[in-house]
Enzyme design. Structure first.
Site, mmCIF file in Angstrom:
data_model
loop_
_atom_site.group_PDB
_atom_site.id
_atom_site.type_symbol
_atom_site.label_atom_id
_atom_site.label_comp_id
_atom_site.label_asym_id
_atom_site.label_seq_id
_atom_site.Cartn_x
_atom_site.Cartn_y
_atom_site.Cartn_z
ATOM 1 N N LYS A 5 0.829 -1.210 0.000
ATOM 2 C CA LYS A 5 0.000 0.000 0.000
ATOM 3 C C LYS A 5 0.859 1.255 0.000
ATOM 4 O O LYS A 5 0.621 2.184 -0.775
ATOM 5 C CB LYS A 5 -0.894 -0.013 1.251
ATOM 6 C CG LYS A 5 -1.564 1.302 1.549
ATOM 7 C CD LYS A 5 -2.427 1.231 2.777
ATOM 8 C CE LYS A 5 -1.747 1.570 4.080
ATOM 9 N NZ LYS A 5 -1.397 2.986 4.251
ATOM 10 N N ASN A 6 1.865 1.284 0.891
ATOM 11 C CA ASN A 6 2.634 2.528 1.054
ATOM 12 C C ASN A 6 3.567 2.823 -0.113
ATOM 13 O O ASN A 6 4.181 3.884 -0.176
ATOM 14 C CB ASN A 6 3.437 2.487 2.362
ATOM 15 C CG ASN A 6 2.530 2.675 3.565
ATOM 16 O OD1 ASN A 6 1.331 2.918 3.416
ATOM 17 N ND2 ASN A 6 3.098 2.563 4.755
ATOM 18 N N CYS A 48 -6.225 12.904 13.332
ATOM 19 C CA CYS A 48 -6.334 11.492 12.982
ATOM 20 C C CYS A 48 -6.143 10.674 14.234
ATOM 21 O O CYS A 48 -5.615 11.155 15.225
ATOM 22 C CB CYS A 48 -5.320 11.197 11.889
ATOM 23 S SG CYS A 48 -4.214 9.875 12.135
ATOM 24 N N ARG A 94 -0.374 14.335 13.558
ATOM 25 C CA ARG A 94 0.141 14.095 12.198
ATOM 26 C C ARG A 94 0.037 15.310 11.282
ATOM 27 O O ARG A 94 -0.730 15.329 10.324
ATOM 28 C CB ARG A 94 -0.578 12.900 11.564
ATOM 29 C CG ARG A 94 -0.299 11.615 12.273
ATOM 30 C CD ARG A 94 -0.903 10.433 11.573
ATOM 31 N NE ARG A 94 -0.039 9.868 10.562
ATOM 32 C CZ ARG A 94 -0.336 8.773 9.881
ATOM 33 N NH1 ARG A 94 -1.458 8.157 10.076
ATOM 34 N NH2 ARG A 94 0.495 8.305 8.973
ATOM 35 N N ASP A 115 4.488 0.628 12.136
ATOM 36 C CA ASP A 115 3.330 -0.080 11.578
ATOM 37 C C ASP A 115 3.246 -1.541 12.037
ATOM 38 O O ASP A 115 2.281 -2.231 11.720
ATOM 39 C CB ASP A 115 3.358 -0.029 10.039
ATOM 40 C CG ASP A 115 2.973 1.352 9.510
ATOM 41 O OD1 ASP A 115 2.498 2.188 10.302
ATOM 42 O OD2 ASP A 115 3.143 1.589 8.299
ATOM 43 N N ARG A 123 -8.528 -0.882 4.653
ATOM 44 C CA ARG A 123 -7.667 0.150 4.061
ATOM 45 C C ARG A 123 -6.290 -0.426 3.744
ATOM 46 O O ARG A 123 -5.604 0.086 2.862
ATOM 47 C CB ARG A 123 -7.484 1.316 5.045
ATOM 48 C CG ARG A 123 -8.725 2.142 5.265
ATOM 49 C CD ARG A 123 -8.398 3.324 6.137
ATOM 50 N NE ARG A 123 -7.164 3.933 5.683
ATOM 51 C CZ ARG A 123 -6.349 4.656 6.432
ATOM 52 N NH1 ARG A 123 -6.648 4.892 7.680
ATOM 53 N NH2 ARG A 123 -5.244 5.153 5.940
HETATM 54 C C1 UD1 Z 1 4.111 6.916 6.503
HETATM 55 C C2 UD1 Z 1 3.325 5.660 6.244
HETATM 56 C C3 UD1 Z 1 2.749 5.117 7.543
HETATM 57 C C4 UD1 Z 1 3.849 4.931 8.591
HETATM 58 C C5 UD1 Z 1 4.685 6.206 8.732
HETATM 59 C C6 UD1 Z 1 5.896 6.012 9.628
HETATM 60 C C7 UD1 Z 1 2.517 5.998 3.984
HETATM 61 C C8 UD1 Z 1 1.366 6.259 3.086
HETATM 62 N N1 UD1 Z 1 2.264 5.968 5.312
HETATM 63 O O1 UD1 Z 1 3.205 7.884 7.028
HETATM 64 O O2 UD1 Z 1 2.134 3.849 7.273
HETATM 65 O O3 UD1 Z 1 3.268 4.625 9.838
HETATM 66 O O4 UD1 Z 1 5.155 6.653 7.447
HETATM 67 O O5 UD1 Z 1 6.676 4.971 9.166
HETATM 68 O O6 UD1 Z 1 3.629 5.772 3.537
HETATM 69 N N2 UD1 Z 1 5.492 14.844 10.862
HETATM 70 C C9 UD1 Z 1 5.470 16.188 11.139
HETATM 71 N N3 UD1 Z 1 5.185 17.056 10.121
HETATM 72 C C10 UD1 Z 1 4.933 16.640 8.849
HETATM 73 C C11 UD1 Z 1 4.967 15.264 8.572
HETATM 74 C C12 UD1 Z 1 5.249 14.366 9.601
HETATM 75 O O7 UD1 Z 1 5.703 16.598 12.269
HETATM 76 O O8 UD1 Z 1 4.680 17.467 7.980
HETATM 77 C C13 UD1 Z 1 5.776 13.865 11.948
HETATM 78 C C14 UD1 Z 1 4.604 12.921 12.221
HETATM 79 O O9 UD1 Z 1 3.658 13.492 13.087
HETATM 80 C C15 UD1 Z 1 5.318 11.726 12.818
HETATM 81 C C16 UD1 Z 1 6.656 11.717 12.069
HETATM 82 O O10 UD1 Z 1 6.803 13.009 11.489
HETATM 83 O O11 UD1 Z 1 5.541 11.928 14.183
HETATM 84 C C17 UD1 Z 1 6.774 10.693 10.964
HETATM 85 O O12 UD1 Z 1 5.639 10.764 10.118
HETATM 86 P P1 UD1 Z 1 5.730 10.459 8.562
HETATM 87 O O13 UD1 Z 1 6.948 9.648 8.264
HETATM 88 O O14 UD1 Z 1 5.530 11.716 7.821
HETATM 89 O O15 UD1 Z 1 4.452 9.542 8.359
HETATM 90 P P2 UD1 Z 1 3.613 9.434 7.026
HETATM 91 O O16 UD1 Z 1 4.501 9.715 5.877
HETATM 92 O O17 UD1 Z 1 2.348 10.196 7.176
#
Ligand code: UD1
Length: 419
Positions: A22-23, A117, A122, A307, A399
């Site tokens: 998925k990711n 969420c 997030r 995850d 999902r």
């Molecule tokens: C992706 C994965 C998700 C996985 C996560 C961490 C996808 C579609 N989803 O989610 O399954 O659990 O990586 O491995 O690939 N953060 C900020 N600001 C931002 C973005 C992120 O502060 O703009 C923080 C988040 O709150 C979190 C950390 O960064 O604490 C990591 O999040 P991130 O790696 O961005 O997760 P996703 O990419 O949303």
């Protein structure tokens, strides 16, 4: 609303195939927006999140077709709307992945802010800051990210803090069509980032360093379509392996890529399971009557994946001994703990650590899925619990897990979808 009914106690035995990741599928589908000709994507898992991404592209006027080889062909030549609407974005945060490609190719985009969420706040500030650093003008208006750029985006140095998976992917995609060179520092090293980079390279992009924490992208004038097959889902594979470590039995998973699962496999070996693997398969044999408890701390790849955290909380709930599970990636990602406690689990939360005392047996109960991976942990708990467990709100599981009840049934589990 559908529920899963599980009668626990059966060991798992047999063979299954891993589905596409998925990711990896989500950013790859978003990357189709960058191409001048159709992108064909194979090994797409049938999941609600993938459907949502296809719907999102469709809502922009993009033409999505299923080919004879079960590949999805995405043709963006008919795009007429550069707006990712809230109704779709709110159901899937990864919709933010269209921001970079839309800005790079069409020089403007409106993407609804995803909002809160279940697993923490997030935010998407890192995505927005990175696009600004590349020359985009961004305003937040009426709950939307309104972005535009005069001319091409510009190559820039982007330093992620904290490391962000979709943030890294958004910047890679944007940088492919930017003017000049972009360097991403503290980039996510997740295998799905490598998969996206490989797909973009097949489309004509110039990317170096994917899979390391420094990624360099040299912008090109245009990208073409390509044909690309999505990598196997390492979280799905890890979830089934963990299930077997809990239920006992012997299961082989084909079309997997165990090299991307080493942090999970090494923990599973410590539970007493024996794991054998080849390049594209992995097999687990669990002869112990119970797994040994395993403490762990989550972190960005190659550390233990967040995850897979919920599934290991379930494992530890019925393991021999005590353990701690510490979550460092997301705040508030322990919604499953309360539900496992309803099944008799002995778990105390101390800040971002779950302190778990392994008990003899969980007892079946009605429980509620709260997010994707939390729902997987409840399925695992149900598989070993005494009696019947019903899991409500399983749209969360749909999902991210393709045909979970069919795959588990093939392995001997007593599980059915009821309405
Ligand atoms: C992706 C994965 C998700 C996985 C996560 C961490 C996808 C579609 N989803 O989610 O399954 O659990 O990586 O491995 O690939 N953060 C900020 N600001 C931002 C973005 C992120 O502060 O703009 C923080 C988040 O709150 C979190 C950390 O960064 O604490 C990591 O999040 P991130 O790696 O961005 O997760 P996703 O990419 O949303």
């Amino acid at each position: 609303m559908d529920k899963l009914l599980i009668r626990g106690g059966a060991p798992l035995n047999g063979e299954i195939y891993a589905s596409g990741a998925k990711n990896s599928a989500l950013p790859i589908l978003a990357s189709s927006l960058l191409a001048d000709s159709p992108l064909k994507v194979g090994n797409l898992p049938h999941l609600n999140d993938v459907t949502t991404m296809l719907e999102l592209l469709g809502s922009m006027g993009v033409d999505v077709m299923l080919s004879d080889e079960m590949e999805v062909q995405v043709d963006t030549s008919s795009i007429h709307n550069l707006n990712a609407r809230y109704e779709l974005v709110k159901t899937m945060r990864a919709s933010i992945l269209v921001l970079g490609p839309l800005l790079a190719k069409f020089r403007q985009a409106t993407v609804a802010l995803p909002g809160g969420c279940a697993i923490g706040s997030r935010p998407v500030n890192l995505h927005i800051d990175a696009m600004r650093a590349m020359g985009a003008q961004i305003d937040i208006e009426d709950g939307n990210i309104k972005a535009k750029v005069n001319g091409r985006l510009k190559g820039a140095k982007i330093i992620f803090e904290p490391v962000s998976v979709t943030g890294t992917e958004n910047v890679i995609m944007a940088a492919c069509l930017a003017d000049g060179i972009t360097v991403i520092e503290n980039a996510a090293r997740e295998p799905e980032v490598i998969d996206l980079a490989n797909c973009l390279a097949a489309m004509g992009a110039k990317i170096k360093g994917a899979g390391t924490d420094v990624i360099t992208i040299e912008g090109v004038e245009s990208l073409d379509g390509a044909s690309f097959s999505v990598m196997p889902d390492r979280v799905e594979v890890g979830t089934y392996l963990t299930a077997v470590a809990m239920t006992g039995g012997r299961v082989k998973i084909k079309s997997a890529k165990p090299e991307y699962l080493s942090s999970v496999i090494s923990k599973l070996e410590l539970t007493g399971a024996v794991i054998i693997s080849g390049e594209d398969w992995v097999e687990i044999v669990m002869n112990e009557s119970k797994p040994k408890a395993i403490s762990l701390t989550t972190g960005p790849y190659p550390s233990f994946p967040t995850d897979m955290q919920a599934q290991f909380v379930s494992l530890n709930a019925i393991a021999q001994g005590n353990s701690t599970v510490t979550e460092t990636v997301f705040e508030n990602r322990f919604m499953h703990v309360q539900e496992i406690a309803r099944m008799g689990g002995n778990i105390i939360l101390k800040g971002n650590t779950a302190v778990i005392e392994g008990i003899k047996k969980l007892k079946g109960a009605p429980v509620m899925a709260t997010d994707l991976r939390a729902s997987a942990s409840l399925v695992l708990a149900g598989l070993v619990a005494e009696g019947a467990t019903t899991i409500d709100r399983i749209y969360h599981i749909d999902r991210g897990y393709e045909r979970i009840e069919e795959k588990l049934k093939m392995l001997g589990a007593d599980i059915e979808r009821i309405s």
